[in-house]
Design an enzyme around this catalytic site. Structure first.
Site, PDB file in Angstrom:
ATOM      1  N   GLY A 281     -33.718  23.431  -6.995  1.00 46.92           N
ATOM      2  CA  GLY A 281     -34.709  23.523  -8.052  1.00 46.92           C
ATOM      3  C   GLY A 281     -35.370  24.866  -8.250  1.00 46.92           C
ATOM      4  O   GLY A 281     -36.416  24.939  -8.893  1.00 46.92           O
TER       5      GLY A 281
ATOM      6  N   ASP B 113     -26.739  28.282 -12.874  1.00 52.93           N
ATOM      7  CA  ASP B 113     -26.371  29.081 -11.699  1.00 52.93           C
ATOM      8  C   ASP B 113     -25.325  28.331 -10.884  1.00 52.93           C
ATOM      9  O   ASP B 113     -25.386  28.286  -9.669  1.00 52.93           O
ATOM     10  CB  ASP B 113     -27.620  29.374 -10.849  1.00 52.93           C
ATOM     11  CG  ASP B 113     -27.371  30.438  -9.786  1.00 52.93           C
ATOM     12  OD1 ASP B 113     -26.439  31.239  -9.963  1.00 52.93           O
ATOM     13  OD2 ASP B 113     -28.098  30.453  -8.776  1.00 52.93           O
TER      14      ASP B 113
ATOM     15  N   LYS C 107     -20.210  34.282 -11.204  1.00 54.36           N
ATOM     16  CA  LYS C 107     -19.834  34.651  -9.843  1.00 54.36           C
ATOM     17  C   LYS C 107     -18.527  35.439  -9.891  1.00 54.36           C
ATOM     18  O   LYS C 107     -17.519  34.950 -10.409  1.00 54.36           O
ATOM     19  CB  LYS C 107     -19.668  33.405  -8.972  1.00 54.36           C
ATOM     20  CG  LYS C 107     -20.780  32.373  -9.117  1.00 54.36           C
ATOM     21  CD  LYS C 107     -22.112  32.884  -8.605  1.00 54.36           C
ATOM     22  CE  LYS C 107     -23.176  31.786  -8.742  1.00 54.36           C
ATOM     23  NZ  LYS C 107     -24.498  32.221  -8.250  1.00 54.36           N
TER      24      LYS C 107
ATOM     25  N   ALA D 276     -30.097  21.890  -8.337  1.00 51.80           N
ATOM     26  CA  ALA D 276     -30.600  21.638  -6.980  1.00 51.80           C
ATOM     27  C   ALA D 276     -30.536  22.901  -6.115  1.00 51.80           C
ATOM     28  O   ALA D 276     -29.602  23.695  -6.230  1.00 51.80           O
ATOM     29  CB  ALA D 276     -29.792  20.521  -6.338  1.00 51.80           C
TER      30      ALA D 276
END
Length: 365
Positions: A235, A288, A317, A233
């Site tokens: 997207g 991600d 990250k 999300a």
């Protein structure tokens, strides 16, 4: 002014320097310096890094620049946007004649196939953009007249880089096509897509462009392939995959852009990306998710160990400190836990569109 034969050294040449000049994201100079230092030590080439926070570049001084650039292929560097071999450093340049010192520095260096005049991608460096552009327009014909530069761009010769760090201070360096970034300042110019759900789409586009060879892209990105996007999300990465006409399982508890679901190519699963398991093997896994890098690396390794995917692109990250050390730990964890494969390819890079992260491409055959 007498002509200078580019094939022969000139008695008045500028004293040469040796080593590497590498560009990076401003703020990551110490991480690139640590990477270059470790990698140089690993191939037994002596040298030391010189940098300053925020400059957007690192100098790595070595008495054997050609050996160092050979032993440290650009494709294997993570925090470098560009890798150049140093030729000379020009200080106290006279603004009324910056060209003559460059002629002197290039004497005996042979011919180059392209000229690129650049500046750091930093707040101070961006103020030099006008100088770099106008000086390049003046220098290019002058170099061609003297024989330092081919009459048209030719990939068989090294590229010549003039890197201004101020109006009176520049580095002269060269790069080899195929062992350096092909873009000015090492920055790919991608068009922002207004229809994309988020700007993160640019990360995946750049990853495909940067981490895969053209041959790999043609063979491994095809319509009809099946993919999973963990932490999808709203997207952005799913959108890139659907543009390649892949069928995508988007995994995220958050909402997806409605237009993506209307394509008929996206199946949205509202579950935790760390718990999701595919029904069967897929071609691509992309991820991600915002989580500790070692936890992400371990989960990505599980997908390869269990045979759930063939190819993956995922982000790690990084913490605010010791980012190079954390990068090594996460990549080693992934490689050591990804299972036994005939070939496991792993490449990583801090992309231009990344921030406090690196992007990893992994593939098995």
């Amino acid at each position: 002014m007498r002509d200078i034969d580019p094939a022969q050294p000139d008695p008045g040449t500028v004293p040469p320097v040796s080593g590497l000049l590498c560009y990076c994201r401003p703020g990551f100079e110490s991480d690139l310096a640590a990477e270059l230092t470790d990698r140089a030590a690993g191939v037994r080439v002596a040298g030391y890094a010189q940098t300053r926070r925020g400059d957007g570049y690192v100098l790595f001084h070595s008495d054997n620049g050609p050996a160092l650039t050979h032993e440290l292929p650009f494709r294997e560097l993570i925090f470098a946007r560009q890798k150049l071999m140093l030729l000379a450093e020009l200080r106290d340049l006279n603004p009324s004649d910056r060209i003559t010192p460059i002629f002197e520095a290039l004497a005996g260096r042979g011919r180059h196939g392209e000229l690129i005049v650049e500046h750091p991608d930093s707040d101070d460096g961006k103020q030099l953009a006008g100088l770099a552009r106008s000086f390049g327009n003046a220098l290019r014909p002058a170099l061609r007249k003297r024989g330092f530069l081919s009459q048209k761009d030719e990939a068989r010769f090294p590229r010549l880089h003039v890197f201004f760090v101020s109006g009176t201070h520049a580095f002269i360096a060269q790069s080899v096509v195929g062992d350096s970034a092909p873009w000015e300042m090492g920055i790919p110019r991608l068009r922002t897509h207004t229809e994309a759900p988020s700007r993160s789409a640019l990360k995946l586009e750049e990853a495909f462009m940067t981490l895969l060879t053209e041959r790999e892209r043609n063979a491994r990105i095809k319509p009809g392939m099946r993919a999973v996007d963990l932490g999808a999300a709203p997207g952005g990465w799913t959108w890139v995959l659907t543009r390649e006409h892949m069928r995508v399982v988007a995994v995220d508890n958050g909402p997806m852009q409605a237009d993506l679901l209307d394509t008929g190519l996206v199946d949205h699963h509202r579950v935790d990306g760390f718990r999701y398991q595919p029904v069967g093997p897929v071609d691509w896994l992309v991820c991600d998710m915002v989580e500790q890098p070692r936890r992400v690396a371990e989960r990505m390794a599980t997908w390869f160990r269990e045979g759930w995917c063939r190819h993956a692109i995922f982000n790690l990250k990084l913490p605010m400190k010791k980012r190079w050390q954390e990068t090594l730990l996460a990549l080693d964890l992934f490689a050591n836990n990804a299972g036994e494969h005939a070939t496991l390819t792993v490449r990583a890079r801090q992309l231009y569109h990344d921030r406090e992260e690196i992007t990893v491409y992994a593939s098995v055959e």
